[in-house]
Design a protein around this motif. Structure first.
Motif: not given
Length: 142
Positions: A25-29, A34-44, A46-54, A68-70
């Motif tokens: 997702x990060x590479x796609x962002x 397009x900033x709105x698409x990049x924002x959405x992909x970075x948020x996705x 982050x959700x994956x990174x959060x899942x990994x840290x859980x 870095x994504x934040x």
């Protein structure tokens, strides 16, 4: 027999797989103009990174890339209050990453570059810049 053991040891963990998904997702962002698409992909991402840290709280790559994504979300944010919140979250996540086993300093280097190139120029006076840098440095080192 040792080849089998080596192959088993290299099998990606669930945290590794969640991290890899986030990285995709990060590479796609980063490829998006397009900033709105990049924002959405970075948020996705982050959700994956959060899942990994859980799954593994000490998964350094996920903690690091989450920070870095934040900071990248903060760069895209136009609302000053939201940007400030994202910068604080990024700083806190980089601090967590720095405490992980295997921390190599890349996240801290990104943080320093982010501060110098993106945050400090937003300060309106030299005194404001100095205060901002002192606050960021103190919080990161605490």
């Amino acid at each position: 027999m040792w080849l089998i053991a080596a192959a088993v040891a290299q099998e990606p963990t669930r945290a590794d797989r969640a991290f890899a998904e986030g990285l995709d997702f990060h590479r796609q962002a980063e490829s998006s103009s397009a900033p709105d698409i990049a924002t959405n992909l970075i948020q996705k991402a982050i959700a994956s990174y959060r899942a990994a840290t859980e799954i593994d709280a000490d998964h350094y790559p996920s903690q690091s890339m989450w920070g870095i994504a934040l900071s990248q979300l903060a760069e895209l944010e136009t609302n000053r209050v939201q940007r400030t919140r994202l910068v604080a979250e990024a700083r806190d996540r980089i601090r967590i990453a720095a405490a992980c086993p295997g921390s190599d300093g890349r996240a801290q280097t990104h943080w320093a570059t982010f501060l110098m190139n993106r945050e400090l120029p937003l300060a309106t006076t030299p005194a404001d810049r100095g205060a901002k840098l002192d606050r960021k440095s103190t919080r990161l080192n605490s």
